[in-house]
Write a protein that holds these residues in place. Structure first.
Motif, mmCIF file in Angstrom:
data_model
loop_
_atom_site.group_PDB
_atom_site.id
_atom_site.type_symbol
_atom_site.label_atom_id
_atom_site.label_comp_id
_atom_site.label_asym_id
_atom_site.label_seq_id
_atom_site.Cartn_x
_atom_site.Cartn_y
_atom_site.Cartn_z
ATOM 1 N N TYR A 255 -3.939 -3.257 1.964
ATOM 2 C CA TYR A 255 -2.810 -2.463 3.634
ATOM 3 C C TYR A 255 -3.197 -3.205 4.762
ATOM 4 O O TYR A 255 -2.401 -2.818 5.957
ATOM 5 C CB TYR A 255 -3.356 -0.949 3.783
ATOM 6 C CG TYR A 255 -3.759 -0.198 3.044
ATOM 7 C CD1 TYR A 255 -2.133 0.140 2.080
ATOM 8 C CD2 TYR A 255 -4.914 0.306 2.202
ATOM 9 C CE1 TYR A 255 -1.951 0.483 1.166
ATOM 10 C CE2 TYR A 255 -4.702 1.813 0.821
ATOM 11 C CZ TYR A 255 -3.369 1.248 0.676
ATOM 12 O OH TYR A 255 -2.732 2.531 -0.825
ATOM 13 N N GLY A 256 -3.655 -4.268 4.714
ATOM 14 C CA GLY A 256 -4.366 -5.549 6.268
ATOM 15 C C GLY A 256 -3.385 -6.710 6.273
ATOM 16 O O GLY A 256 -3.434 -7.466 7.151
ATOM 17 N N SER A 257 -2.424 -6.717 5.123
ATOM 18 C CA SER A 257 -2.060 -8.497 5.130
ATOM 19 C C SER A 257 -0.881 -7.703 6.361
ATOM 20 O O SER A 257 0.015 -6.602 6.431
ATOM 21 C CB SER A 257 -1.105 -7.937 3.673
ATOM 22 O OG SER A 257 0.392 -7.071 3.539
ATOM 23 N N ASN A 258 -0.536 -9.040 6.540
ATOM 24 C CA ASN A 258 0.796 -8.852 7.707
ATOM 25 C C ASN A 258 2.100 -8.597 7.242
ATOM 26 O O ASN A 258 2.762 -7.872 7.699
ATOM 27 C CB ASN A 258 0.810 -11.120 8.417
ATOM 28 C CG ASN A 258 -0.188 -10.709 9.210
ATOM 29 O OD1 ASN A 258 -1.167 -10.072 9.930
ATOM 30 N ND2 ASN A 258 -0.113 -11.918 9.405
ATOM 31 N N ALA A 259 2.935 -8.784 5.940
ATOM 32 C CA ALA A 259 3.776 -8.237 5.417
ATOM 33 C C ALA A 259 3.810 -6.602 5.594
ATOM 34 O O ALA A 259 4.970 -6.172 5.906
ATOM 35 C CB ALA A 259 3.498 -9.015 4.143
ATOM 36 N N PHE A 260 2.606 -5.787 4.904
ATOM 37 C CA PHE A 260 2.432 -4.865 4.838
ATOM 38 C C PHE A 260 2.325 -3.777 5.908
ATOM 39 O O PHE A 260 3.558 -3.383 6.403
ATOM 40 C CB PHE A 260 1.155 -3.972 3.734
ATOM 41 C CG PHE A 260 0.852 -3.020 3.568
ATOM 42 C CD1 PHE A 260 1.445 -1.635 3.334
ATOM 43 C CD2 PHE A 260 0.467 -2.255 4.525
ATOM 44 C CE1 PHE A 260 1.765 -0.791 2.583
ATOM 45 C CE2 PHE A 260 0.115 -0.285 4.663
ATOM 46 C CZ PHE A 260 1.128 -0.425 3.557
ATOM 47 N N LEU A 261 1.501 -4.557 7.048
ATOM 48 C CA LEU A 261 1.847 -3.754 8.633
ATOM 49 C C LEU A 261 3.203 -3.921 8.985
ATOM 50 O O LEU A 261 3.524 -3.204 9.667
ATOM 51 C CB LEU A 261 0.431 -4.455 9.179
ATOM 52 C CG LEU A 261 -0.632 -4.012 8.928
ATOM 53 C CD1 LEU A 261 -1.795 -5.119 9.633
ATOM 54 C CD2 LEU A 261 -0.784 -3.074 8.955
ATOM 55 N N GLN A 262 3.952 -4.974 8.762
ATOM 56 C CA GLN A 262 5.269 -5.507 9.308
ATOM 57 C C GLN A 262 5.796 -4.546 8.871
ATOM 58 O O GLN A 262 6.896 -3.629 9.278
ATOM 59 C CB GLN A 262 5.553 -7.058 8.965
ATOM 60 C CG GLN A 262 7.122 -6.890 10.267
ATOM 61 C CD GLN A 262 7.083 -6.991 11.405
ATOM 62 O OE1 GLN A 262 5.855 -7.917 12.548
ATOM 63 N NE2 GLN A 262 8.168 -6.610 11.950
ATOM 64 N N GLN A 263 6.335 -4.251 7.511
ATOM 65 C CA GLN A 263 6.614 -3.109 6.897
ATOM 66 C C GLN A 263 6.368 -1.941 7.282
ATOM 67 O O GLN A 263 7.391 -0.431 7.808
ATOM 68 C CB GLN A 263 6.528 -2.959 5.348
ATOM 69 C CG GLN A 263 7.032 -4.232 4.696
ATOM 70 C CD GLN A 263 6.594 -4.114 2.981
ATOM 71 O OE1 GLN A 263 5.541 -3.217 2.812
ATOM 72 N NE2 GLN A 263 7.463 -4.775 1.718
ATOM 73 N N GLU A 264 4.625 -1.594 7.936
ATOM 74 C CA GLU A 264 4.947 0.118 8.975
ATOM 75 C C GLU A 264 5.160 -0.195 9.555
ATOM 76 O O GLU A 264 5.865 1.744 10.046
ATOM 77 C CB GLU A 264 3.496 -0.344 9.111
ATOM 78 C CG GLU A 264 2.626 -0.345 7.854
ATOM 79 C CD GLU A 264 3.345 1.392 6.685
ATOM 80 O OE1 GLU A 264 2.658 2.402 6.629
ATOM 81 O OE2 GLU A 264 4.015 1.260 5.435
#
Length: 127
Positions: A106-115
């Protein structure tokens, strides 16, 4: 966050503000770890409630400015005030940030950008 949004307004500024608030870099992860220490202390020490409350209100005001710009520019339409949406957004990103510190998935940049994309889209949904 203010300098990161210097030439932006509305949703573009809000997205950039989220990007420099969420723990997307090692420096921001460390800031969140420190923030959590202060929050934990404020949870058990009544003397720290007011200072933490003031900090939270400043953050609400900062995010509200961008949300209100998005309202004014026709980028967002909602039945609630910019301040109410800002408060909800801050509560959501606080939880997201804590989860990102505990779980690399949940801390990857890709995941956080999706959020970030999801959160900004959800702001325009009327209840």
């Amino acid at each position: 966050a203010a300098s990161a949004t210097e030439n932006l307004r509305g949703l573009a500024a809000l997205k950039q503000c989220l990007k420099v608030t969420l723990p997307m870099t090692e420096e921001l992860r460390m800031e969140w770890k420190v923030r959590l220490v202060f929050w934990s202390m404020a949870a058990v020490d009544d003397a720290l409630h007011d200072p933490q409350s003031v900090r939270f209100q400043k953050a609400v005001h900062h995010f509200s400015k961008h949300i209100q710009e998005a309202f004014n520019d026709g980028e967002l339409s909602h039945n609630e005030s910019a301040e109410a949406l800002s408060r909800r957004l801050l509560n959501l990103i606080s939880g997201m940030s804590i989860a990102a510190l505990h779980n690399a998935r949940y801390g990857s940049n890709a995941f956080l950008q999706q959020e970030i994309d999801y959160l900004t889209k959800s702001l325009s949904l009327k209840p």
